[in-house]
Design a protein around this motif. Structure first.
Motif, PDB file in Angstrom:
ATOM      1  N   MET A 182     102.488  29.215  57.029  1.00 29.55           N
ATOM      2  CA  MET A 182     102.611  29.913  58.303  1.00 29.55           C
ATOM      3  C   MET A 182     103.646  29.259  59.210  1.00 29.55           C
ATOM      4  SD  MET A 182      98.634  30.806  59.166  1.00 29.55           S
ATOM      5  CE  MET A 182      97.539  31.431  57.900  1.00 29.55           C
ATOM      6  N   HIS A 183     103.858  27.946  59.022  1.00 31.04           N
ATOM      7  CA  HIS A 183     104.841  27.259  59.868  1.00 31.04           C
ATOM      8  C   HIS A 183     106.249  27.791  59.628  1.00 31.04           C
ATOM      9  CE1 HIS A 183     105.069  25.204  56.029  1.00 31.04           C
ATOM     10  NE2 HIS A 183     106.182  24.609  56.394  1.00 31.04           N
ATOM     11  N   GLU A 184     106.461  28.453  58.501  1.00 31.87           N
ATOM     12  CA  GLU A 184     107.782  29.019  58.223  1.00 31.87           C
ATOM     13  C   GLU A 184     108.056  30.259  59.063  1.00 31.87           C
ATOM     14  OE1 GLU A 184     108.015  29.718  54.049  1.00 31.87           O
ATOM     15  OE2 GLU A 184     107.980  27.577  53.505  1.00 31.87           O
ATOM     16  N   VAL A 185     106.996  30.863  59.609  1.00 34.03           N
ATOM     17  CA  VAL A 185     107.150  32.096  60.386  1.00 34.03           C
ATOM     18  C   VAL A 185     106.521  31.971  61.775  1.00 34.03           C
ATOM     19  CG1 VAL A 185     107.418  33.651  58.434  1.00 34.03           C
ATOM     20  CG2 VAL A 185     105.116  33.011  59.167  1.00 34.03           C
ATOM     21  N   GLN A 186     106.362  30.723  62.250  1.00 37.36           N
ATOM     22  CA  GLN A 186     105.871  30.448  63.604  1.00 37.36           C
ATOM     23  C   GLN A 186     106.749  29.369  64.218  1.00 37.36           C
ATOM     24  OE1 GLN A 186     102.028  31.903  64.846  1.00 37.36           O
ATOM     25  NE2 GLN A 186     103.871  33.052  64.341  1.00 37.36           N
ATOM     26  N   LYS A 187     107.402  29.694  65.332  1.00 30.42           N
ATOM     27  CA  LYS A 187     108.353  28.771  65.930  1.00 30.42           C
ATOM     28  C   LYS A 187     107.681  27.707  66.789  1.00 30.42           C
ATOM     29  CE  LYS A 187     112.116  32.165  66.020  1.00 30.42           C
ATOM     30  NZ  LYS A 187     113.037  32.945  66.895  1.00 30.42           N
ATOM     31  N   HIS A 188     106.480  27.998  67.289  1.00 36.80           N
ATOM     32  CA  HIS A 188     105.807  27.073  68.204  1.00 36.80           C
ATOM     33  C   HIS A 188     104.329  26.932  67.851  1.00 36.80           C
ATOM     34  CE1 HIS A 188     109.184  26.810  71.076  1.00 36.80           C
ATOM     35  NE2 HIS A 188     109.414  28.064  70.720  1.00 36.80           N
ATOM     36  N   ALA A 189     103.786  25.774  68.129  1.00 38.63           N
ATOM     37  CA  ALA A 189     102.355  25.534  67.969  1.00 38.63           C
ATOM     38  C   ALA A 189     101.906  24.507  69.000  1.00 38.63           C
ATOM     39  CB  ALA A 189     102.033  25.050  66.560  1.00 38.63           C
ATOM     40  N   THR A 190     100.684  24.671  69.463  1.00 39.70           N
ATOM     41  CA  THR A 190     100.108  23.754  70.444  1.00 39.70           C
ATOM     42  C   THR A 190      98.884  23.074  69.849  1.00 39.70           C
ATOM     43  OG1 THR A 190     100.877  25.068  72.316  1.00 39.70           O
ATOM     44  CG2 THR A 190      99.024  23.581  72.718  1.00 39.70           C
ATOM     45  N   LEU A 191      98.840  21.744  69.949  1.00 35.20           N
ATOM     46  CA  LEU A 191      97.723  20.971  69.407  1.00 35.20           C
ATOM     47  C   LEU A 191      96.556  21.027  70.391  1.00 35.20           C
ATOM     48  CD1 LEU A 191      99.744  17.919  68.042  1.00 35.20           C
ATOM     49  CD2 LEU A 191      99.237  20.107  66.939  1.00 35.20           C
ATOM     50  N   SER A 192      95.985  22.213  70.495  1.00 33.15           N
ATOM     51  CA  SER A 192      94.944  22.476  71.493  1.00 33.15           C
ATOM     52  C   SER A 192      93.582  21.946  71.073  1.00 33.15           C
ATOM     53  CB  SER A 192      94.850  23.988  71.740  1.00 33.15           C
ATOM     54  OG  SER A 192      94.755  24.684  70.506  1.00 33.15           O
ATOM     55  N   ASN A 193      93.314  21.893  69.764  1.00 33.20           N
ATOM     56  CA  ASN A 193      91.998  21.479  69.260  1.00 33.20           C
ATOM     57  C   ASN A 193      90.877  22.181  70.021  1.00 33.20           C
ATOM     58  OD1 ASN A 193      93.146  19.712  67.375  1.00 33.20           O
ATOM     59  ND2 ASN A 193      93.255  18.064  68.878  1.00 33.20           N
ATOM     60  N   HIS A 194      91.107  23.454  70.289  1.00 33.94           N
ATOM     61  CA  HIS A 194      90.199  24.213  71.153  1.00 33.94           C
ATOM     62  C   HIS A 194      88.947  24.706  70.435  1.00 33.94           C
ATOM     63  CE1 HIS A 194      92.687  27.098  69.010  1.00 33.94           C
ATOM     64  NE2 HIS A 194      91.703  27.954  69.156  1.00 33.94           N
TER      65      HIS A 194
END
Length: 331
Positions: free
Chosen positions: A220-232
């Motif tokens: 999925m990281h190949e088609v997602q430019k951003h991610a937040t380490l929210s640990n929500h």
């Protein structure tokens, strides 16, 4: 559903009791799951296969089917109930649609602050009590397996709750997760796990939530430019078995399978954090996704935005279940 029904009828027609099977041929356990063999769940399933066959001296043969080879998310529980497969490890969110809504307490955002909180529930009376609620559905719960805490991803930065406005976010089938995304002013999209990569790639959905190991092994990281380490939120699984099949096993076979499951559970949970750490490092190294770590102030902003979900879902999950979790956590 016709395919599942037919498979269930065929299994029922051909099946004798597990006890008689043990006298004639190996007892077959079909263990189906929807993720990659390289994930904590995938590795846990393979370890259970190894140990189960070893401890039963070949009386049991475990056939593991990863990556939705047999059934997708929405199909697998019915397949288990019909006897088309014997064992699954569905995410805990799956039991809400089945009618055991108390399990959706695990989906509440920020209900667990850390793994210590989690263990107090999964290894304690509350966790066992939840597994017991599956019995009337023809299901026996054997263990809880970790995947890990989830991060949010999209093709635009997700630093504050306002950044979710209007985004189409893939979720599992869970009213709690639906409420979570709505609280962020996003548009929840229920979708089978096996379909998520293509949906992200084609823009059918804008983003999703997953532990790093799921995100990485499904690319999925190949088609997602951003991610937040929210640990929500927490993503975990319950290893379950068809109750009739389990109850009919010879006592010595069942005892050895329980031993194998205990050891496979320890193994799966021990490697889950390392798998997530390694996956996050690999995604960072790829340079395809920018990861954002929440400051303390930003984290509090996320918690405040998602707090209403707890109150909104209390009538669905059961206030008594939420109270039991909070009591076990010393709140």
């Amino acid at each position: 559903m016709k395919r599942i029904f037919a498979a269930g009828l065929a299994a029922a027609a051909l099946c004798t009791s597990a006890a008689s099977l043990a006298q004639d041929a190996p007892i077959i356990i079909k263990f189906s799951h929807v993720v990659s063999p390289d994930t904590p769940k995938g590795k846990g399933a393979d370890r259970f296969k190894q140990l189960a066959e070893q401890y039963t001296d070949g009386k049991v043969k475990v056939e593991v089917y990863p990556n939705s080879q047999l059934y997708k998310d929405k199909e697998e529980l019915e397949a288990l109930q019909l006897g088309a497969v014997q064992m699954l490890a569905p995410s805990l969110a799956k039991f809400g649609p089945l009618g055991v809504r108390e399990f959706e307490v695990f989906d509440l955002p920020y209900v667990f602050q850390n793994k210590e909180d989690l263990r107090k529930i999964t290894d304690g009376e509350v966790g066992q009590g939840l597994l017991d609620k599956l019995q009337p559905k023809g299901i026996t719960g054997l263990a809880y397996w970790d995947n890990g805490f989830k991060i949010m991803s999209a093709n635009s930065p997700l630093q504050t709750p306002d950044d979710f406005l209007g985004l189409k976010m893939r979720i599992q089938s869970s009213k709690v997760l639906e409420s979570q995304m709505k609280a962020l002013d996003a548009v929840p999209q229920v979708m089978a796990f096996s379909e998520v990569y293509q949906a992200l790639q084609t823009g059918v959905v804008d983003g999703t939530e997953n532990p790093p190991s799921n995100m990485y092994t499904q690319k999925m990281h190949e088609v997602q430019k951003h991610a937040t380490l929210s640990n929500h939120g927490y993503l975990g699984y319950a290893v379950i078995v068809n109750k009739k099949f389990w109850d009919e096993l010879p006592a010595d076979v069942r005892a050895n399978l329980e031993k194998a499951m205990d050891e496979a559970t320890t193994y799966a949970n021990d490697i889950a954090q390392q798998e997530n750490d390694d996956s996050l490092a690999a995604m960072r190294a790829s340079g395809k996704t920018t990861f954002h770590e929440l400051s303390d102030a930003e984290r509090q902003e996320w918690i405040a935005a998602l707090e209403p979900v707890h109150k909104e879902m209390a009538s669905r999950i059961g206030q008594s279940t939420i109270d039991a979790v909070n009591s076990a956590l010393g709140r």
